[in-house]
Design a protein around this motif. Structure first.
Motif, PDB file in Angstrom:
ATOM      1  N   LEU A  39       4.804  -1.887   4.871  1.00  0.00           N
ATOM      2  CA  LEU A  39       3.418  -2.167   4.603  1.00  0.00           C
ATOM      3  C   LEU A  39       2.916  -2.155   3.098  1.00  0.00           C
ATOM      4  CD1 LEU A  39       3.414  -0.005   7.324  1.00  0.00           C
ATOM      5  CD2 LEU A  39       1.246  -1.229   7.541  1.00  0.00           C
ATOM      6  N   GLN A  78       0.488  -0.434  -3.285  1.00  0.00           N
ATOM      7  CA  GLN A  78       1.531   0.365  -2.798  1.00  0.00           C
ATOM      8  C   GLN A  78       2.223  -0.166  -1.857  1.00  0.00           C
ATOM      9  OE1 GLN A  78       0.427   4.463  -2.078  1.00  0.00           O
ATOM     10  NE2 GLN A  78      -1.569   4.281  -2.886  1.00  0.00           N
ATOM     11  N   LYS A 114       6.279   6.899  13.728  1.00  0.00           N
ATOM     12  CA  LYS A 114       6.071   8.007  12.730  1.00  0.00           C
ATOM     13  C   LYS A 114       4.972   7.600  11.759  1.00  0.00           C
ATOM     14  CE  LYS A 114       9.795  10.573  13.816  1.00  0.00           C
ATOM     15  NZ  LYS A 114      10.961  10.444  12.898  1.00  0.00           N
ATOM     16  N   GLY A 115       4.735   8.556  10.543  1.00  0.00           N
ATOM     17  CA  GLY A 115       3.957   8.130   9.747  1.00  0.00           C
ATOM     18  C   GLY A 115       4.435   7.153   8.659  1.00  0.00           C
ATOM     19  N   LEU A 116       3.598   7.071   7.551  1.00  0.00           N
ATOM     20  CA  LEU A 116       4.047   6.099   6.460  1.00  0.00           C
ATOM     21  C   LEU A 116       4.812   6.756   5.351  1.00  0.00           C
ATOM     22  CD1 LEU A 116       1.737   4.516   8.044  1.00  0.00           C
ATOM     23  CD2 LEU A 116       1.138   3.329   5.805  1.00  0.00           C
ATOM     24  N   SER A 157       5.654   6.674   1.300  1.00  0.00           N
ATOM     25  CA  SER A 157       5.417   5.799   0.193  1.00  0.00           C
ATOM     26  C   SER A 157       6.807   5.517  -0.626  1.00  0.00           C
ATOM     27  CB  SER A 157       4.527   6.611  -0.791  1.00  0.00           C
ATOM     28  OG  SER A 157       4.326   6.054  -2.123  1.00  0.00           O
ATOM     29  N   PHE A 160       4.902   0.922   1.539  1.00  0.00           N
ATOM     30  CA  PHE A 160       5.292   1.658   2.508  1.00  0.00           C
ATOM     31  C   PHE A 160       6.372   1.575   3.116  1.00  0.00           C
ATOM     32  CE2 PHE A 160       1.770   4.756   1.464  1.00  0.00           C
ATOM     33  CZ  PHE A 160       0.829   4.140   0.965  1.00  0.00           C
ATOM     34  N   LEU A 193      -8.145   2.123   0.747  1.00  0.00           N
ATOM     35  CA  LEU A 193      -7.043   1.367   0.629  1.00  0.00           C
ATOM     36  C   LEU A 193      -7.279   0.114   1.492  1.00  0.00           C
ATOM     37  CD1 LEU A 193      -5.702   3.539  -0.831  1.00  0.00           C
ATOM     38  CD2 LEU A 193      -3.631   2.721  -0.294  1.00  0.00           C
ATOM     39  N   GLN A 194      -6.764  -1.112   1.376  1.00  0.00           N
ATOM     40  CA  GLN A 194      -6.796  -2.064   2.177  1.00  0.00           C
ATOM     41  C   GLN A 194      -5.195  -2.577   2.593  1.00  0.00           C
ATOM     42  OE1 GLN A 194      -9.612  -3.236   3.516  1.00  0.00           O
ATOM     43  NE2 GLN A 194     -10.835  -2.141   2.276  1.00  0.00           N
ATOM     44  N   PHE A 195      -4.935  -2.193   3.716  1.00  0.00           N
ATOM     45  CA  PHE A 195      -3.429  -2.259   4.248  1.00  0.00           C
ATOM     46  C   PHE A 195      -3.208  -3.672   4.755  1.00  0.00           C
ATOM     47  CE2 PHE A 195      -1.564   1.660   3.889  1.00  0.00           C
ATOM     48  CZ  PHE A 195      -2.366   2.518   3.844  1.00  0.00           C
ATOM     49  N   LEU A 238       4.546   2.363  -6.181  1.00  0.00           N
ATOM     50  CA  LEU A 238       3.292   2.273  -6.481  1.00  0.00           C
ATOM     51  C   LEU A 238       3.203   1.672  -7.722  1.00  0.00           C
ATOM     52  CD1 LEU A 238       0.281   3.009  -6.382  1.00  0.00           C
ATOM     53  CD2 LEU A 238       0.792   5.271  -7.684  1.00  0.00           C
ATOM     54  N   GLN A 248       7.603   2.423   7.297  1.00  0.00           N
ATOM     55  CA  GLN A 248       6.902   3.084   8.677  1.00  0.00           C
ATOM     56  C   GLN A 248       8.011   2.977   9.740  1.00  0.00           C
ATOM     57  OE1 GLN A 248       3.258   2.070  10.685  1.00  0.00           O
ATOM     58  NE2 GLN A 248       2.982   3.993  11.314  1.00  0.00           N
TER      59      GLN A 248
END
Lengths: 114, 113
Positions: free
Chosen positions: A89, A34, A42-44, A46, A36, A102-104, A49, A38
């Motif tokens: 990301l 995925q 703030k949040g992420l 999407s 993303f 998930l691995q970011f 995918l 940011q």
């Protein structure tokens, strides 16, 4: 252990130029990947995918490709705009992990200058 | 559009306090997640839940617990807050299995003094 790397860590481009963001991963046994966005504090959000069986996904000016064998994904943003300034990301889900994990990557911070 | 709401944007707590971070999603998603994000360390999974009353540890569960009594709500609990738990906390949700994207809330910036 899956390592997810995003290079460069930061990128600055003039408005109108195409953006190319890279994501590499060490374990090719992934379920999906995925991308993303940011914004600061703030949040992420999407963006795209890509399932492991797919080669690319497109949404508007965004296109993401996936090459599992070489452990790479690339996010292309066409005709960049100042509003595209954010941190991008990528995250992978491995087939050997519990599906919830998930691995970011650490992200690429993008600045688009007017 | 999926909406994931975290009850507080900013929170300041004292060392030793019990802290509750609340997250609510409105899309009837089975899966919910708690991450923390720190400079240089990226996002790390604390806990996730795949159904009501079901939970699984992530990569860094120590010092945290979770509660999921209703499908739409997932709470993160810091039993006794410590300064090293100062961080940005992000909640996310997704449909079942792992084939759909995660939807994140706007985060809670927690400072423990």
């Amino acid at each position: 252990k899956q390592e997810v790397t995003q290079i460069p860590a930061a990128l600055s481009v003039p408005e109108g130029e195409n953006l190319v963001l890279n994501c590499s991963f060490t374990d090719s046994a992934i379920y999906n990947l995925q991308w993303f966005r940011q914004d600061p504090g703030k949040g992420l959000t999407s963006l795209l995918l890509i399932q492991s069986s797919q080669r690319e996904q497109t949404s508007g000016r965004l296109n993401a490709s996936l090459d599992k064998s070489s452990g790479r994904s690339t996010l292309y943003i066409a005709a960049s705009q100042p509003g595209d300034s954010a941190t991008y990301l990528c995250a992978v889900r491995r087939t050997t992990d519990s599906w919830g994990k998930l691995q970011f990557g650490a992200g690429t911070q993008v600045v688009v200058t007017p | 559009d999926v909406k994931v709401t975290q009850s507080s944007r900013y929170l300041v707590k004292r060392t030793g306090e019990k802290v509750f971070l609340e997250c609510v999603q409105d899309m009837d998603h089975e899966n919910m997640f708690w991450y923390r994000q720190d400079p240089g360390l990226g996002l790390r999974l604390i806990y996730f839940s795949y159904d009501v009353k079901m939970k699984e540890k992530g990569d860094i569960p120590e010092g945290y617990s979770v509660s999921r009594e209703k499908k739409e709500r997932f709470s993160l609990i810091l039993e006794s807050a410590s300064t090293n738990q100062t961080s940005m906390y992000l909640c996310a949700s997704s449909p079942p299995q792992g084939r759909s994207p995660l939807h994140f809330g706007n985060g809670t910036r927690l400072t423990v003094t």
